[in-house]
Structure formats: structure tokens, C-alpha cells
Design an enzyme around this catalytic site. Structure first.
Site, PDB file in Angstrom:
ATOM      1  N   ASP A 217       0.854  -1.206   0.000  1.00 33.79           N
ATOM      2  CA  ASP A 217       0.000   0.000   0.000  1.00 33.79           C
ATOM      3  C   ASP A 217       0.882   1.245   0.000  1.00 33.79           C
ATOM      4  OD1 ASP A 217       0.202  -1.269   2.970  1.00 33.79           O
ATOM      5  OD2 ASP A 217       0.438   0.909   3.019  1.00 33.79           O
ATOM      6  N   ASP A 219       0.583   3.635   2.309  1.00 34.75           N
ATOM      7  CA  ASP A 219       0.374   4.229   3.629  1.00 34.75           C
ATOM      8  C   ASP A 219      -0.695   5.326   3.492  1.00 34.75           C
ATOM      9  OD1 ASP A 219       1.013   3.951   6.353  1.00 34.75           O
ATOM     10  OD2 ASP A 219       2.279   5.705   6.311  1.00 34.75           O
TER      11      ASP A 219
HETATM   12  N1  ADE Z   1       2.454  -3.153   6.738  1.00 35.80           N
HETATM   13  C1  ADE Z   1       1.887  -3.064   5.526  1.00 35.80           C
HETATM   14  N2  ADE Z   1       1.506  -1.799   5.241  1.00 35.80           N
HETATM   15  C2  ADE Z   1       1.838  -1.054   6.317  1.00 35.80           C
HETATM   16  C3  ADE Z   1       1.717   0.320   6.632  1.00 35.80           C
HETATM   17  N3  ADE Z   1       1.171   1.188   5.791  1.00 35.80           N
HETATM   18  N4  ADE Z   1       2.188   0.731   7.843  1.00 35.80           N
HETATM   19  C4  ADE Z   1       2.750  -0.163   8.706  1.00 35.80           C
HETATM   20  N5  ADE Z   1       2.884  -1.456   8.450  1.00 35.80           N
HETATM   21  C5  ADE Z   1       2.441  -1.910   7.268  1.00 35.80           C
END
Ligand code: ADE
Length: 279
Positions: A217, A219
């Protein structure tokens, strides 16, 4: 040829290694360590003849959240059964446009934003090592194991990045937008919740450690986008985890084909030279 194998590779991850034909001569071992029990049983066997040990970081039922994983027991257990290397997978968010969901990143550095985790073996635990250990963290990861992963990712033709700094947050919540923007300013490329203290403890244990991160992703730093969600992370992880597993499976063969194993002694010597007040 015909020599007994000189390496044994611990694999931390779990998902993506479910192919029942992958591990030859598979046995489950229920072990305990001076630091408690690891997250689950160790699954020992060989991958194309190379001794390997599989461990699910969060337990096979995913019962441990990142701050509750017994990282010390996990690493110690792998060392206890004779592992020389640990190759890990980790799901990560991306903090930069170029690292896209679905890409693989061979981590080469970290920024530690965790707190309260047990991050050293050198705390006078009964049965643990003695002294005070001030270990250098540059480089944080084993370059030889990293290179094996890079070679594997290239050969497979998977979209990957040879370096990346992971900001490791405590979780279990994701970052706020302000935190995400700050992590970008710090120079982080990725964000996850488990690389620390795993990489630190593997280094303290004198093991060769590398991790392949799977970007799931962006974030929550991008304009006009909502925050990362669990469903997004799980869907991207499920779709792409085989790529991370392939990289590890192939990296095992790359490492097993190498004849110069001096770097393994160097990892151990680094730890010896970092210990004060040995008894
Ligand atoms: N693991 C996968 N995506 C994450 C994110 N955005 N923040 C922290 N850990 C993750």
C-alpha cells in the site's frame, strides 16, 4: 560435492511457503529457548537439498500482533537448531511514489520507531549470553544474503528495488498522516512493524540476515487518498506473496552454491568484538 551442507537457512514469514511439496523430509519441532517459546513450531526440512527451517513470525494462526511477537525466542530458536542465515519476508507500506504496491524491496536500512520491545539478548537472562553488547548497525543487513535475494529477484524478472529504508513503527495502528509525512522527510522508503528488533537480534546472534519487503500500500501520505486499510494490505499481500517466497527459495540456492563462507565467521567476530564486560 557430496560434502555435508555447511549452511542452514531459517525462513521467517510463513505465508507463501504453503506448497506441501516445497520442503523435503519435513518435520515439526516444538522448541523452547532461554527467552521463551517462539511464535510457533519450527518446520525443518530441505529445499532442493539445502537444510531450511520455516517459522511463522506471527504464529500460523496469526495470533501475535507485531509488538507481542517474541522476536528473541524466534531468532534464538533458529540459532539453536543450527541456522547460519535468516531470510525473512515482510509486508510494508510505501513512502515514495516509485515503490509501488506489488513491488519487492531488498531492505538495506531501518529507522526504529518501536518502543518497549525486548531488543537484546544481553540482558542477563538465565541461559543467555553474558556481557553488554554494543553492536554497530551499519550495515544493518547482511550484504551477501541481500545480494542473493537481488540475484533471485532479477532472475525471476520481478519488479524490485535493490535498496530501501524501512521505518519500523510500533503498531498495531497504522501511522497518522502527519507521521507518514514525517517518515518521508526522514528518508524512509517503506513502513512496517516487524523489522526491528528482528534484524538487530539476528545480528546479535551472529547470523546472516536479509529481508525481502513486499509493498502492499501507499500508507496515507498521498494527496486525495484515504488511509491504508487491513483489507487492502491483506489483498495485496495474498496476491503477491508468492513472489517474495520465490525470491527466498531461489536465494537459498544462490547462497548454497557459494563456496566462500568467510562472511559467516565475520558476523560472529563482529559480535565478539562488540561485547564489553565478558565474564
Ligand atoms: N504493513 C503493511 N503496510 C503497512 C503500513 N502502511 N504501515 C505499517 N505497516 C504496514
Amino acid at each position: 560435492m557430496g560434502d555435508s551442507p555447511k549452511i542452514k537457512i531459517g525462513i521467517i514469514g510463513g505465508s507463501g511457503f504453503d506448497d506441501p511439496t516445497l520442503f523435503e523430509n519435513q518435520i515439526e519441532k516444538d522448541v523452547t529457548t532461554p527467552f521463551g517459546k517462539p511464535s510457533d513450531v519450527l518446520i525443518e526440512g530441505q529445499i532442493k537439498g539445502v537444510p531450511c527451517v520455516l517459522l511463522a513470525r506471527h504464529g500460523r494462526k496469526h495470533q501475535f500482533q507485531p509488538s507481542d511477537v517474541n522476536y528473541r525466542a524466534n531468532i534464538w530458536a533458529l540459532k539453536q537448531v543450527g541456522c547460519t542465515h535468516v531470510l525473512a519476508t515482510t509486508a510494508t507500506g510505501s513512502l515514495v511514489e516509485e515503490y509501488k504496491p506489488g513491488d519487492l524491496v531488498i531492505l538495506n536500512d531501518f529507522i526504529d520507531r518501536t518502543w518497549g520491545r525486548k531488543c537484546t539478548f544481553y540482558d542477563r537472562t538465565e541461559g543467555g549470553p553474558k556481557g553488554v553488547c554494543h553492536l554497530p548497525m551499519r550495515p544493518a543487513f547482511c550484504e551477501r544474503a541481500r545480494n542473493a535475494m537481488i540475484t533471485a529477484a532479477k532472475a525471476r524478472g520481478y519488479s524490485h528495488h535493490e535498496t530501501g529504508t524501512a521505518v519500523v513503527i510500533q503498531g498495531p495502528r497504522f501511522s497518522s498522516r502527519a507521521e507518514s509525512l514525517m517518515h518521508r522527510q526522514w528518508g524512509g522508503h517503506l513502513v512496517n512493524m516487524t523489522t526491528v528488533p528482528e534484524v538487530v537480534l539476528a545480528k546479535e546472534a551472529g547470523l546472516s540476515y536479509a529481508a525481502v519487503a513486499l509493498v502492499t500500500d501507499y500508507d496515507c501520505w498521498r494527496e486525495n487518498e484515504t488511509s491504508v486499510s487491513v483489507s487492502e494490505v491483506l489483498a495485496m499481500f495474498a496476491k503477491n506473496v508468492k513472489k517474495a517466497a520465490d525470491v527466498i527459495i531461489d536465494a537459498v540456492q544462490v547462497l548454497a552454491a557459494e563456496t566462500d563462507l568467510e562472511y559467516l565467521s565475520a558476523h560472529k567476530e563482529l559480535v565478539s568484538s562488540a561485547i564489553m564486560l565478558k565474564e
